[in-house]
Motif scaffolding. Structure first.
Motif, PDB file in Angstrom:
ATOM      1  N   LEU A  80      59.157  60.727  35.755  1.00  0.00           N
ATOM      2  CA  LEU A  80      58.119  59.970  35.072  1.00  0.00           C
ATOM      3  C   LEU A  80      58.559  58.530  34.919  1.00  0.00           C
ATOM      4  O   LEU A  80      59.108  58.156  33.907  1.00  0.00           O
ATOM      5  N   ALA A  81      58.386  57.755  35.935  1.00  0.00           N
ATOM      6  CA  ALA A  81      58.860  56.389  35.858  1.00  0.00           C
ATOM      7  C   ALA A  81      57.682  55.445  35.759  1.00  0.00           C
ATOM      8  O   ALA A  81      56.652  55.650  36.370  1.00  0.00           O
ATOM      9  N   ALA A  82      57.824  54.442  34.958  1.00  0.00           N
ATOM     10  CA  ALA A  82      56.759  53.454  34.869  1.00  0.00           C
ATOM     11  C   ALA A  82      57.249  52.145  35.480  1.00  0.00           C
ATOM     12  O   ALA A  82      58.446  51.908  35.552  1.00  0.00           O
ATOM     13  N   CYS A  83      56.327  51.370  35.938  1.00  0.00           N
ATOM     14  CA  CYS A  83      56.748  50.108  36.518  1.00  0.00           C
ATOM     15  C   CYS A  83      56.984  49.113  35.393  1.00  0.00           C
ATOM     16  O   CYS A  83      56.410  49.210  34.342  1.00  0.00           O
ATOM     17  N   SER A  84      57.836  48.168  35.616  1.00  0.00           N
ATOM     18  CA  SER A  84      58.056  47.176  34.582  1.00  0.00           C
ATOM     19  C   SER A  84      56.910  46.178  34.647  1.00  0.00           C
ATOM     20  O   SER A  84      56.311  45.957  35.679  1.00  0.00           O
ATOM     21  N   SER A  85      56.607  45.586  33.514  1.00  0.00           N
ATOM     22  CA  SER A  85      55.462  44.692  33.508  1.00  0.00           C
ATOM     23  C   SER A  85      55.925  43.256  33.621  1.00  0.00           C
ATOM     24  O   SER A  85      56.533  42.726  32.707  1.00  0.00           O
ATOM     25  N   GLY A  86      55.696  42.674  34.748  1.00  0.00           N
ATOM     26  CA  GLY A  86      56.040  41.271  34.927  1.00  0.00           C
ATOM     27  C   GLY A  86      54.787  40.454  34.672  1.00  0.00           C
ATOM     28  O   GLY A  86      53.763  40.690  35.273  1.00  0.00           O
ATOM     29  N   GLY A  87      54.859  39.538  33.757  1.00  0.00           N
ATOM     30  CA  GLY A  87      53.679  38.750  33.443  1.00  0.00           C
ATOM     31  C   GLY A  87      53.595  37.557  34.384  1.00  0.00           C
ATOM     32  O   GLY A  87      54.536  36.779  34.483  1.00  0.00           O
ATOM     33  N   GLY A  88      52.500  37.452  35.082  1.00  0.00           N
ATOM     34  CA  GLY A  88      52.350  36.299  35.960  1.00  0.00           C
ATOM     35  C   GLY A  88      51.245  35.423  35.389  1.00  0.00           C
ATOM     36  O   GLY A  88      50.226  35.922  34.977  1.00  0.00           O
ATOM     37  N   SER A  89      51.465  34.168  35.352  1.00  0.00           N
ATOM     38  CA  SER A  89      50.402  33.310  34.862  1.00  0.00           C
ATOM     39  C   SER A  89      50.042  32.317  35.950  1.00  0.00           C
ATOM     40  O   SER A  89      50.888  31.868  36.706  1.00  0.00           O
ATOM     41  N   SER A  90      48.789  32.056  36.053  1.00  0.00           N
ATOM     42  CA  SER A  90      48.386  31.001  36.967  1.00  0.00           C
ATOM     43  C   SER A  90      47.326  30.204  36.237  1.00  0.00           C
ATOM     44  O   SER A  90      46.914  30.559  35.156  1.00  0.00           O
ATOM     45  N   GLN A  91      46.882  29.139  36.837  1.00  0.00           N
ATOM     46  CA  GLN A  91      45.923  28.296  36.131  1.00  0.00           C
ATOM     47  C   GLN A  91      44.564  28.974  36.158  1.00  0.00           C
ATOM     48  O   GLN A  91      43.791  28.788  37.082  1.00  0.00           O
ATOM     49  N   ALA A  92      44.315  29.795  35.132  1.00  0.00           N
ATOM     50  CA  ALA A  92      43.015  30.440  35.082  1.00  0.00           C
ATOM     51  C   ALA A  92      41.998  29.432  34.578  1.00  0.00           C
ATOM     52  O   ALA A  92      42.345  28.514  33.841  1.00  0.00           O
ATOM     53  N   GLY A  93      40.763  29.630  34.988  1.00  0.00           N
ATOM     54  CA  GLY A  93      39.701  28.833  34.409  1.00  0.00           C
ATOM     55  C   GLY A  93      39.532  27.442  35.002  1.00  0.00           C
ATOM     56  O   GLY A  93      38.692  26.680  34.561  1.00  0.00           O
ATOM     57  N   GLU A  94      40.355  27.108  35.988  1.00  0.00           N
ATOM     58  CA  GLU A  94      40.111  25.825  36.656  1.00  0.00           C
ATOM     59  C   GLU A  94      38.848  25.932  37.493  1.00  0.00           C
ATOM     60  O   GLU A  94      38.457  27.005  37.913  1.00  0.00           O
ATOM     61  N   GLU A  95      38.253  24.797  37.753  1.00  0.00           N
ATOM     62  CA  GLU A  95      37.051  24.788  38.587  1.00  0.00           C
ATOM     63  C   GLU A  95      37.400  25.314  39.987  1.00  0.00           C
ATOM     64  O   GLU A  95      38.337  24.843  40.621  1.00  0.00           O
ATOM     65  N   ILE A  96      36.675  26.330  40.443  1.00  0.00           N
ATOM     66  CA  ILE A  96      36.945  26.859  41.781  1.00  0.00           C
ATOM     67  C   ILE A  96      36.057  26.131  42.786  1.00  0.00           C
ATOM     68  O   ILE A  96      34.844  26.033  42.592  1.00  0.00           O
ATOM     69  N   SER A  97      36.687  25.646  43.821  1.00  0.00           N
ATOM     70  CA  SER A  97      35.942  24.872  44.806  1.00  0.00           C
ATOM     71  C   SER A  97      34.899  25.721  45.521  1.00  0.00           C
ATOM     72  O   SER A  97      35.153  26.859  45.903  1.00  0.00           O
ATOM     73  N   THR A  98      33.714  25.184  45.676  1.00  0.00           N
ATOM     74  CA  THR A  98      32.697  25.896  46.455  1.00  0.00           C
ATOM     75  C   THR A  98      32.387  25.108  47.727  1.00  0.00           C
ATOM     76  O   THR A  98      31.403  25.356  48.399  1.00  0.00           O
ATOM     77  N   ASP A  99      33.222  24.138  47.993  1.00  0.00           N
ATOM     78  CA  ASP A  99      33.063  23.329  49.192  1.00  0.00           C
ATOM     79  C   ASP A  99      33.378  24.184  50.420  1.00  0.00           C
ATOM     80  O   ASP A  99      34.455  24.770  50.510  1.00  0.00           O
ATOM     81  N   SER A 100      32.438  24.299  51.327  1.00  0.00           N
ATOM     82  CA  SER A 100      32.618  25.254  52.423  1.00  0.00           C
ATOM     83  C   SER A 100      33.844  24.944  53.286  1.00  0.00           C
ATOM     84  O   SER A 100      34.369  25.809  53.966  1.00  0.00           O
ATOM     85  N   ALA A 101      34.318  23.710  53.221  1.00  0.00           N
ATOM     86  CA  ALA A 101      35.520  23.378  53.989  1.00  0.00           C
ATOM     87  C   ALA A 101      36.738  24.090  53.411  1.00  0.00           C
ATOM     88  O   ALA A 101      37.706  24.372  54.116  1.00  0.00           O
ATOM     89  N   ASP A 102      36.701  24.366  52.098  1.00  0.00           N
ATOM     90  CA  ASP A 102      37.841  25.023  51.456  1.00  0.00           C
ATOM     91  C   ASP A 102      37.810  26.538  51.628  1.00  0.00           C
ATOM     92  O   ASP A 102      38.752  27.231  51.261  1.00  0.00           O
ATOM     93  N   ILE A 103      36.677  27.060  52.103  1.00  0.00           N
ATOM     94  CA  ILE A 103      36.549  28.517  52.151  1.00  0.00           C
ATOM     95  C   ILE A 103      37.063  29.023  53.488  1.00  0.00           C
ATOM     96  O   ILE A 103      36.349  29.052  54.485  1.00  0.00           O
ATOM     97  N   LYS A 104      38.334  29.387  53.492  1.00  0.00           N
ATOM     98  CA  LYS A 104      38.967  29.885  54.717  1.00  0.00           C
ATOM     99  C   LYS A 104      40.148  30.761  54.308  1.00  0.00           C
ATOM    100  O   LYS A 104      40.474  30.870  53.130  1.00  0.00           O
ATOM    101  N   GLY A 105      40.785  31.358  55.315  1.00  0.00           N
ATOM    102  CA  GLY A 105      41.959  32.175  55.023  1.00  0.00           C
ATOM    103  C   GLY A 105      41.611  33.653  54.902  1.00  0.00           C
ATOM    104  O   GLY A 105      40.614  34.107  55.458  1.00  0.00           O
TER     105      GLY A 105
END
Lengths: 295, 437
Positions: free
Chosen positions: B20-45
């Motif tokens: 019964l092993a549980a994974c350790s919880s690593g907290g990752g933070s990133s810049q949530a809530g920033e404006e997400i680009s909707t410029d079609s040039a940025d939409i790739k990958g």
């Protein structure tokens, strides 16, 4: 410069180097996948963590007091008794087949294969096979009708008085091969000339078993017994896959899993896992002490 | 050597029991809530989309990706379908790797959602566009949008009802039991198939609570403030009484422990089963198994309430991983999926979350029934029902006590229906007192 070549070292230094080099990977794996999770489990058992939240609080021994003050959590060990009883049946059968197949029998290897095969199958597959086997009008019922025992068919999984017997039976079928192989290995290590000597003295098969085989494999017998008993206490895979602990087939480990992943009480579940670990260690120690008396 | 054996034995034991092993919880933070680009040039990958639909991931979803690529040719969309979706995603959420776009697991507490998901917009921006977005909202930010709006009740086979001589559709629990009895007496079909063994199918009953209560307020507004949740006369008691009575009167399958979900869909389609309590998402799946899809009908759950209310609820909410490396593409996929895939109607058996969506044709006969979404919880009581539920280990959305009720009904347990309800109510009262201290 000269020490860069391992072949220039002394014998004992080489030996130590080789031993370390060869054991570092297994030890690293063992630590990462066995000891680290256990250490973490101990840590979680003192928290109220729900399994995924980024925050949790330390609550001291609250989880433990909860387990030991609520009989609900321990009631399920009654189910383990079924598996415990089945354990002896499993050992008996394994020993019987191992003994028979260690003498000259026709199709020896074929039978060895047949008996060991269930242990190689995946537990989930076995669960599904036995679901079909125990279904109303399933394989077992059809078999019984075929041999004229039709009036004795039961709801093998539907009747709460029988369900654990059915599940323990499936468990025996699965794990017997493992005990069997270990016994077989132990029996094969008995030198042939001992048998020959006993043959000359006129011993029959039963006497050979009683006075040669049994004394030679006592250690293995004890080991198998410990494994089987701790297996009975922590019975999990077959009942989890087949019935998910419903209809009175709940075992301690299934309950732990449910608490952790259904009710988000990972802290409490970790505490239960620790308790189970303690129980198993206790059983092992008790057995070791009682065996000491025999030596 | 002998000394060592003991240690080896102990270590072996440790190994065996440390499953019964549980994974350790690593907290990752990133810049949530920033404006997400909707410029079609940025939409790739590349983006990875997690889905619970193992059945159509290699067919329908591939077509979606192809359609999506017509608009955004530079994005490669990968799918991962998970069979035990809830369980697997929750475990993966302790890492950063849980796809770019995924369904928000229902069991993640609302308060924890911002730790894991990217806001998709403010409530004010989205409230005129989508229904039922209040459910996954924290501080005015919306984190998930329903992929399908579903409704719950009884799915039945019209032909079996006809053969059994059920002339009028049952409205109350008494009429429903009578209809099941007729099916049992006059046909070979299983009157009510519980799908006991699958477990999750039993959780569908809980969705019918608002119908039994006859109000959209009961679940989130009244329930967290009552100490009589399972008392006779209250919605929960009446709801599961239907299940218990059916089990007690032999109106369910012969051996519940060996039911099989996949074949039950085919059996309902073929008329070997008369009714099942499910959500509307199952309708399309069942209709797909028969040449006469018009035989499959929908009934609101039997109720004694003066008004028949069929709750509209959100199936899984689609959301975005806060750790996503490619938020513009993920956002583009979410917007496209909701607006243009038509997933909700074709694959989800419900309606779009779009405010102007039409009710599906199977509901045409229910002009007098009120279809509406549930009232959200009062300020400060968001998610309280779930908290009480978990604290008391009651399992409103778990199969456990439904299984107990069926077992008691068919005589496998010594407890009566009232014993079970009393036990649940005691747990409820105790847990509620604990949490509202």
């Amino acid at each position: 410069m000269k020490y860069l070549k391992v072949s220039n070292w002394g014998y004992s230094a080489q030996r130590i180097f080789i031993i370390c080099a060869f054991s570092i990977i297994p030890l690293a794996l063992l630590f990462t996948f066995a000891y680290l999770p256990v250490i973490n489990m101990f840590k979680y058992s003192f928290t109220d963590w729900n399994g995924y939240s980024k925050r949790f609080d330390y609550v001291g021994f609250e989880n433990y007091t909860r387990i030991f003050s609520d009989p609900e959590y321990f009631k399920v060990f009654i189910v383990s008794l079924y598996y415990f009883v089945a354990t002896f049946l499993q050992m008996g059968l394994a020993l019987y087949f191992a003994t028979i197949l260690s003498f000259k029998v026709r199709g020896k290897n074929f039978f060895k294969g047949i008996l060991f095969f269930p242990y190689l199958l995946n537990g989930v597959a076995i669960g599904f096979i036995f679901l079909f086997f125990f279904k109303p009008d399933g394989t077992l019922d059809m078999l019984m009708h075929a041999v004229g025992l039709g009036q004795y068919t039961q709801l093998w999984l539907g009747n709460p008085n029988i369900i654990n017997v059915s599940l323990a039976g499936a468990s025996v079928w699965r794990y017997m091969g493992f005990n069997f192989i270990i016994f077989l290995g132990a029996i094969s290590s008995i030198p042939k000339d001992v048998y020959e000597a006993s043959d000359i003295d006129g011993a029959n098969r039963w006497q050979q078993f009683r006075h040669i085989i049994l004394p030679s494999i006592t250690r293995i017998l004890q080991l198998n017994l410990i494994l089987a008993i701790s297996g009975a206490i922590s019975a999990f895979d077959i009942p989890y896959i087949m019935t998910d602990g419903s209809n009175g087939s709940m075992t301690f480990v299934i309950q732990t899993v449910h608490l952790a992943f259904k009710y988000g009480k990972l802290g409490l579940a970790s505490a239960m896992a620790v308790v189970l670990l303690m129980i198993v260690i206790l059983v092992t120690l008790v057995q070791r002490v009682t065996m000491k008396g025999e030596e | 050597m002998r000394k060592n054996k003991g240690w080896m034995m102990l270590l072996t034991m440790l190994l065996i029991t440390s499953l019964l092993a549980a994974c350790s919880s690593g907290g990752g933070s990133s810049q949530a809530g920033e404006e997400i680009s909707t410029d079609s040039a940025d939409i790739k990958g590349e983006i990875t989309v997690l889905t619970q639909r193992t059945d159509i991931v290699d067919t329908v979803f591939k077509d979606y990706a192809a359609e999506f690529n017509k608009e955004y040719p530079d994005v490669k969309v990968n799918f991962q379908a998970l069979a035990d979706y809830e369980g697997q995603v929750k475990i993966r959420m302790s890492t950063k790797d849980y796809g770019d776009v995924l369904m928000i697991p229902t069991s993640v507490p609302i308060a924890d959602i911002p730790d894991f998901f990217e806001p998709l917009g403010t409530y004010d921006e989205l409230k005129d566009k989508y229904t039922a977005i209040e459910e996954r909202m924290v501080d005015g930010q919306v984190y998930g949008i329903p992929t399908v709006i579903t409704f719950s009740g009884i799915i039945y086979n019209k032909q079996v009802f006809k053969d059994a001589g059920v002339t009028e559709l049952p409205k109350t629990p008494e009429q429903f039991q009578a209809a099941l009895q007729l099916v049992k007496d006059n046909t070979d079909a299983v009157p009510l198939y519980t799908n006991y063994a699958s477990g999750w199918a039993l959780t569908q009953w809980e969705s019918d609570l608002p119908t039994v209560a006859g109000s959209v307020d009961y679940v989130n507004v009244d329930q967290p403030n009552t100490d009589e949740n399972f008392v006779p006369g209250q919605p929960h008691y009446e709801l599961y009484k239907v299940l218990y009575d059916a089990a007690k009167n032999g109106l369910i399958e012969k051996d519940p422990t060996t039911t099989d979900w996949e074949s039950s869909k085919a059996d309902l389609a073929k008329g070997k089963i008369a009714t099942m309590a499910l959500g509307s998402w199952a309708i399309t799946q069942i209709q797909g198994m028969t040449d006469t899809p018009d035989d499959i009908g929908f009934l609101p759950f039997p109720t004694n309430a003066s008004e028949v209310v069929v709750p509209l609820s959100a199936d899984y909410n689609i959301g975005m991983n806060v750790n996503s490396e490619n938020k513009p593409a993920a956002k583009a996929w979410i917007d496209w999926f909701l607006a243009k895939s038509n997933y909700a109607v074709e694959q989800g058996g419900g309606m779009d979350a779009d405010k102007n969506a039409e009710l599906p044709p199977i509901l045409d006969q229910y002009k007098d029934v009120q279809f509406s979404t549930l009232t959200p919880a009062k300020e400060g009581q968001e998610g309280l029902v779930d908290k009480i539920d978990n604290e008391g280990e009651i399992g409103l959305w778990q199969p456990d006590f439904k299984k107990r009720i069926i077992e008691a009904g068919i005589g496998n347990r010594k407890e009566s229906y009232d014993d079970i309800m009393k036990d649940l109510n005691d747990k409820w009262v105790k847990a509620r007192a604990e949490l509202t201290k």
